[in-house]
Design a protein around this motif. Structure first.
Motif, mmCIF file in Angstrom:
data_model
loop_
_atom_site.group_PDB
_atom_site.id
_atom_site.type_symbol
_atom_site.label_atom_id
_atom_site.label_comp_id
_atom_site.label_asym_id
_atom_site.label_seq_id
_atom_site.Cartn_x
_atom_site.Cartn_y
_atom_site.Cartn_z
ATOM 1 N N ASN A 11 0.801 -1.227 0.000
ATOM 2 C CA ASN A 11 0.000 0.000 0.000
ATOM 3 C C ASN A 11 0.837 1.283 0.000
ATOM 4 O O ASN A 11 0.288 2.366 0.130
ATOM 5 C CB ASN A 11 -0.985 0.037 1.173
ATOM 6 N N ARG A 14 -0.068 3.616 -2.941
ATOM 7 C CA ARG A 14 -1.268 4.440 -2.721
ATOM 8 C C ARG A 14 -0.930 5.656 -1.876
ATOM 9 O O ARG A 14 -1.389 6.775 -2.148
ATOM 10 C CB ARG A 14 -2.358 3.608 -2.046
ATOM 11 N N PHE A 17 0.903 8.104 -4.006
ATOM 12 C CA PHE A 17 -0.023 8.744 -4.943
ATOM 13 C C PHE A 17 -0.807 9.848 -4.237
ATOM 14 O O PHE A 17 -0.958 10.946 -4.779
ATOM 15 C CB PHE A 17 -0.980 7.710 -5.545
ATOM 16 N N ILE A 18 -1.310 9.567 -3.063
ATOM 17 C CA ILE A 18 -2.081 10.574 -2.317
ATOM 18 C C ILE A 18 -1.205 11.776 -2.009
ATOM 19 O O ILE A 18 -1.646 12.925 -2.120
ATOM 20 C CB ILE A 18 -2.671 9.961 -1.030
ATOM 21 N N LYS A 21 -0.784 13.682 -5.335
ATOM 22 C CA LYS A 21 -1.989 13.771 -6.160
ATOM 23 C C LYS A 21 -2.193 15.155 -6.766
ATOM 24 O O LYS A 21 -2.508 15.282 -7.942
ATOM 25 C CB LYS A 21 -3.198 13.375 -5.333
ATOM 26 N N THR A 53 1.695 0.880 -11.155
ATOM 27 C CA THR A 53 1.004 1.253 -9.915
ATOM 28 C C THR A 53 0.453 2.669 -10.017
ATOM 29 O O THR A 53 -0.671 2.937 -9.586
ATOM 30 C CB THR A 53 1.956 1.136 -8.701
ATOM 31 N N TYR A 56 -2.598 2.502 -12.189
ATOM 32 C CA TYR A 56 -3.702 1.891 -11.453
ATOM 33 C C TYR A 56 -4.318 2.871 -10.463
ATOM 34 O O TYR A 56 -5.542 3.009 -10.395
ATOM 35 C CB TYR A 56 -3.206 0.635 -10.724
ATOM 36 N N GLN A 57 -3.484 3.563 -9.702
ATOM 37 C CA GLN A 57 -3.993 4.503 -8.699
ATOM 38 C C GLN A 57 -4.695 5.681 -9.359
ATOM 39 O O GLN A 57 -5.709 6.169 -8.858
ATOM 40 C CB GLN A 57 -2.856 4.997 -7.793
ATOM 41 N N LYS A 60 -8.064 4.422 -10.598
ATOM 42 C CA LYS A 60 -8.930 4.206 -9.440
ATOM 43 C C LYS A 60 -9.446 5.536 -8.898
ATOM 44 O O LYS A 60 -10.617 5.666 -8.555
ATOM 45 C CB LYS A 60 -8.141 3.463 -8.365
ATOM 46 N N SER A 61 -8.587 6.533 -8.851
ATOM 47 C CA SER A 61 -8.983 7.851 -8.370
ATOM 48 C C SER A 61 -10.011 8.487 -9.305
ATOM 49 O O SER A 61 -10.986 9.089 -8.853
ATOM 50 C CB SER A 61 -7.751 8.754 -8.257
ATOM 51 N N GLN A 64 -13.416 6.630 -8.896
ATOM 52 C CA GLN A 64 -14.131 7.020 -7.680
ATOM 53 C C GLN A 64 -14.705 8.415 -7.820
ATOM 54 O O GLN A 64 -15.695 8.749 -7.194
ATOM 55 C CB GLN A 64 -13.206 6.965 -6.471
ATOM 56 N N ILE A 68 -9.591 12.529 -2.606
ATOM 57 C CA ILE A 68 -9.305 11.613 -1.515
ATOM 58 C C ILE A 68 -9.348 12.328 -0.168
ATOM 59 O O ILE A 68 -9.825 11.797 0.813
ATOM 60 C CB ILE A 68 -7.943 10.932 -1.741
#
Length: 105
Positions: A11, A14, A17-18, A21, A53, A56-57, A60-61, A64, A68
């Motif tokens: 993780n 992730r 990424f956050i 972001k 990765t 992917y992130q 996914k973001s 959603q 975040i």
């Protein structure tokens, strides 16, 4: 033998990424592609995750459709939705099913 790359902790991609972001979305809005963003962040040692990765992130973001940290619609996704709406309007055409007598041959 080949150089072995050490895997990052579970993780951690992730979390990276956050942390990045805002920079990622601002670079996307200015027209950079994902590969260039990845290379730039990797050179500045801001991320250690793999390119897959990051993709992917990011997907996914976008899926959603939420920021975040703020729990509200993401500014990047709103701009994309506006652009899609304007593109659909500008590329559309209409057909007049009952032409006037001047249009007939």
């Amino acid at each position: 033998m080949g150089l072995k790359i050490k895997r990052i902790a579970r993780n951690m991609g992730r979390i990276e990424f956050i942390a990045c972001k805002d920079q990622i979305y601002s670079m996307l809005q200015t027209g950079h592609d994902i590969k260039k963003i990845f290379e730039s962040l990797r050179e500045r040692k801001m991320i250690t995750m793999a390119y897959s990765t990051l993709c992917y992130q990011l997907a996914k973001s976008r899926k959603q459709n939420l920021c975040i940290t703020k729990n509200q619609p993401c500014c990047c996704s709103q701009n994309i939705q506006k652009q899609i709406k304007t593109d659909n309007q500008s590329n559309s055409f209409s057909v007049n099913k009952s032409p006037s007598t001047n249009d007939m041959i």
